[in-house]
Design an enzyme around this catalytic site. Sequence first.
Site, short mmCIF file in Angstrom:
data_model
loop_
_atom_site.label_atom_id
_atom_site.label_comp_id
_atom_site.label_asym_id
_atom_site.label_seq_id
_atom_site.Cartn_x
_atom_site.Cartn_y
_atom_site.Cartn_z
N GLY A 11 0.81 -1.23 0.00
CA GLY A 11 0.00 0.00 0.00
C GLY A 11 0.84 1.28 0.00
O GLY A 11 2.06 1.26 0.18
N ARG A 33 -1.24 -9.88 0.06
CA ARG A 33 -2.14 -11.00 -0.25
C ARG A 33 -1.94 -11.51 -1.66
O ARG A 33 -2.28 -12.64 -1.97
CB ARG A 33 -3.60 -10.63 0.00
CG ARG A 33 -4.07 -9.44 -0.78
CD ARG A 33 -5.52 -9.15 -0.48
NE ARG A 33 -5.83 -7.82 -0.93
CZ ARG A 33 -7.05 -7.38 -1.10
NH1 ARG A 33 -8.06 -8.16 -0.84
NH2 ARG A 33 -7.24 -6.15 -1.51
N ASP A 61 -3.70 -12.94 4.08
CA ASP A 61 -4.92 -12.20 3.74
C ASP A 61 -5.68 -11.95 5.04
O ASP A 61 -5.78 -12.86 5.88
CB ASP A 61 -5.77 -13.08 2.78
CG ASP A 61 -6.96 -12.32 2.22
OD1 ASP A 61 -7.64 -11.60 2.98
OD2 ASP A 61 -7.21 -12.45 1.01
N LEU A 62 -6.20 -10.74 5.20
CA LEU A 62 -6.94 -10.40 6.43
C LEU A 62 -8.14 -11.32 6.65
O LEU A 62 -8.59 -11.50 7.78
CB LEU A 62 -7.42 -8.95 6.37
CG LEU A 62 -6.33 -7.88 6.34
CD1 LEU A 62 -6.94 -6.50 6.08
CD2 LEU A 62 -5.54 -7.86 7.66
N LYS A 161 -13.52 1.13 9.79
CA LYS A 161 -12.36 1.60 10.56
C LYS A 161 -12.73 1.75 12.04
O LYS A 161 -11.93 1.46 12.92
CB LYS A 161 -11.84 2.93 10.00
CG LYS A 161 -11.32 2.85 8.58
CD LYS A 161 -10.20 1.84 8.38
CE LYS A 161 -8.88 2.25 8.95
NZ LYS A 161 -7.83 1.22 8.66
N PRO A 186 -5.05 8.91 10.69
CA PRO A 186 -4.76 9.97 9.72
C PRO A 186 -6.03 10.53 9.06
O PRO A 186 -7.05 9.83 8.94
CB PRO A 186 -3.91 9.27 8.64
CG PRO A 186 -3.63 7.90 9.14
CD PRO A 186 -4.68 7.58 10.16
P1 NDP Z 1 -3.80 1.34 -0.04
O1 NDP Z 1 -5.04 0.95 -0.74
O2 NDP Z 1 -2.64 1.78 -0.83
O3 NDP Z 1 -3.34 0.17 0.93
C1 NDP Z 1 -4.24 -0.71 1.53
C2 NDP Z 1 -3.48 -1.98 1.83
O4 NDP Z 1 -4.34 -2.90 2.51
C3 NDP Z 1 -3.00 -2.67 0.56
O5 NDP Z 1 -1.70 -3.15 0.77
C4 NDP Z 1 -3.99 -3.81 0.41
O6 NDP Z 1 -3.46 -4.92 -0.27
C5 NDP Z 1 -4.24 -4.15 1.87
N1 NDP Z 1 -5.45 -4.96 2.00
C6 NDP Z 1 -6.72 -4.61 1.67
N2 NDP Z 1 -7.55 -5.65 1.89
C7 NDP Z 1 -6.77 -6.67 2.35
C8 NDP Z 1 -7.02 -8.01 2.74
N3 NDP Z 1 -8.24 -8.56 2.70
N4 NDP Z 1 -5.97 -8.75 3.16
C9 NDP Z 1 -4.73 -8.25 3.20
N5 NDP Z 1 -4.42 -7.00 2.83
C10 NDP Z 1 -5.44 -6.22 2.42
O7 NDP Z 1 -4.22 2.47 0.97
P2 NDP Z 1 -3.41 3.31 2.04
O8 NDP Z 1 -1.98 2.99 2.04
O9 NDP Z 1 -3.83 4.70 1.85
O10 NDP Z 1 -4.09 2.77 3.36
C11 NDP Z 1 -3.38 2.05 4.34
C12 NDP Z 1 -4.13 2.13 5.65
O11 NDP Z 1 -4.28 3.50 6.00
C13 NDP Z 1 -5.53 1.54 5.63
O12 NDP Z 1 -5.75 0.92 6.88
C14 NDP Z 1 -6.43 2.77 5.49
O13 NDP Z 1 -7.70 2.55 6.04
C15 NDP Z 1 -5.63 3.75 6.33
N6 NDP Z 1 -5.91 5.16 6.07
C16 NDP Z 1 -5.64 5.72 4.84
C17 NDP Z 1 -5.90 7.06 4.63
C18 NDP Z 1 -5.63 7.71 3.31
O14 NDP Z 1 -6.08 8.85 3.12
N7 NDP Z 1 -4.88 7.08 2.39
C19 NDP Z 1 -6.46 7.90 5.69
C20 NDP Z 1 -6.68 7.22 6.93
C21 NDP Z 1 -6.40 5.91 7.10
P3 NDP Z 1 -3.63 -5.07 -1.87
O15 NDP Z 1 -2.49 -4.29 -2.45
O16 NDP Z 1 -3.52 -6.54 -2.07
O17 NDP Z 1 -4.97 -4.52 -2.23
#
Ligand code: NDP
Length: 338
Positions: A11, A33, A61-62, A161, A186
Site C-alpha cells: 500500500g 495478499r 490475507d486479512l 475503521k 490519519p
Molecule cells: P492502499 O489501498 O494503498 O493500501 C491498503 C493496503 O491494505 C494494501 O496493501 C492492500 O493490499 C491491503 N489490503 C486490503 N484488503 C486486504 C485483505 N483482505 N488482506 C490483506 N491485505 C489487504 O491504501 P493506504 O496505504 O492509503 O491505506 C493504508 C491504511 O491506512 C488503511 O488501513 C487505510 O484505512 C488507512 N488510512 C488511509 C488514509 C488515506 O487517506 N490514504 C487515511 C486514513 C487511514 P492489496 O495491495 O492486495 O490490495
Amino acid sequence: MAKVLVTGATGFIASHLILQLIERGYEVRGTARSTDKAARLNEILSDYAGKPVAIEIVAADLNKDEGWAEAVKGVDFVQHVASPFPTDAPKSADELIIPARDGALRVLRAAKAEGVKRVVMTSSMAAIGYGWGDKRPDTLTEVHWSNADNLKDNTAYARSKTIAEKAAWDYVNGEGAGLELSVINPVAVLGPAMSRDVSSSLQLVSQPLEGKLPAFPKLSFGIIDVRDVARAHIEAMERPEAVGERFICAGDVLWMDEMGEVLRQAFPDRKMPKGTLPNWLVRLFAQINPPLKQVLPELGKKRAYSNKKLKTVLGIDPIPADEAIIASAKSLIELDAV
Ligand code: NDP
C-alpha cells in the site's frame, strides 16, 4: 537489529513506512495478499529509494488465518497498516467491516502469541469524525469516536475503521492484555505516490488533474503528507509514552477548491476545475461518479481537528498541505497515472 512486520506492504502508506524503517536501521518483513504484487514491490521500493531494497514478503490475507503466524515469527514490532480502502462504496458494508475487524484481530492474536512488544495500527479519522449527525464537536480530538451504528451520516469504510479500531482496543484491554497498542488516525493522506496503483485518497489530486469535474464539490479535507504518516507510525512504535494512545495525524484543512487553486498555480498548463458546485449537482454527479457517493455526508461541512498530540507526543510538525498536494501531483504526472 530489531525486526518489524508491516502488513499490507503493497500500500501507499506502508511503502513509505517500509523505506523509513529501513532508513532507521530496522529489518523489515512485509505481508501481501497477492504474490504478483509482492514480486513488484521490491522493484517499486528500490526505484523510489534510488538504491536496492529487498524485503522479505509473506503471503497473508486479512480474511484468512493462514500466514499470520509465519508473518510475525521473530518480529519485535508489528505495524498493522492493511485494511480495505476501496475507491467505490461496496455492495455490502461487511465486505469492508469483516476483513478490517477480523483481520486486525488475527494480527493482534498472532502478535500476542509470538510475544511481540508493540503493535501500531493504522486506523483513521473515519473512526473519529463520522456518524455524529448534527452533534459533531467543532474540533475533533482523540477522545471522540465515530458512531458506527448511525448508518445515515456514515460510510461503510468509516464504519469498518471504527469497528476495527474498537475491536483492537477491546482485545488489548481484555484477552490480549500485556500486548502494547498504539493507534494512528490519519486524515486524507497525500504526498508522493510510488506506483500507478494509487491509494483512494490520491483521487483528491488525480481527479482535478484529469479535469473530471467542471468545478469542486463543497467538501473540506484535513490533509497530511504520507511521509509524516509513516514517521508517526515509527515514533508511536519507539516512544514509551505512545502506548495505549491514539493519535490524530492531521495538518491543514482545505476546501477542495482551495486544493484546486494550489494545483492550478503549480500546473498552469493543465485544464482543471474551478469554483464550487452546488450541493444538489454533486448529489446528481455521484450517481455516475461512485467515489463521490462516499463523501456525500460531508457536503458543506468544514472539518476541524486537533493535532496537538501528534506534535507534542510524537514530535511531528506536519508538512504544509500545499507541499503534500504538489508532491502527489508531481509523482502522479511522473508515473503517467494522470
Ligand atoms: P492502499 O489501498 O494503498 O493500501 C491498503 C493496503 O491494505 C494494501 O496493501 C492492500 O493490499 C491491503 N489490503 C486490503 N484488503 C486486504 C485483505 N483482505 N488482506 C490483506 N491485505 C489487504 O491504501 P493506504 O496505504 O492509503 O491505506 C493504508 C491504511 O491506512 C488503511 O488501513 C487505510 O484505512 C488507512 N488510512 C488511509 C488514509 C488515506 O487517506 N490514504 C487515511 C486514513 C487511514 P492489496 O495491495 O492486495 O490490495
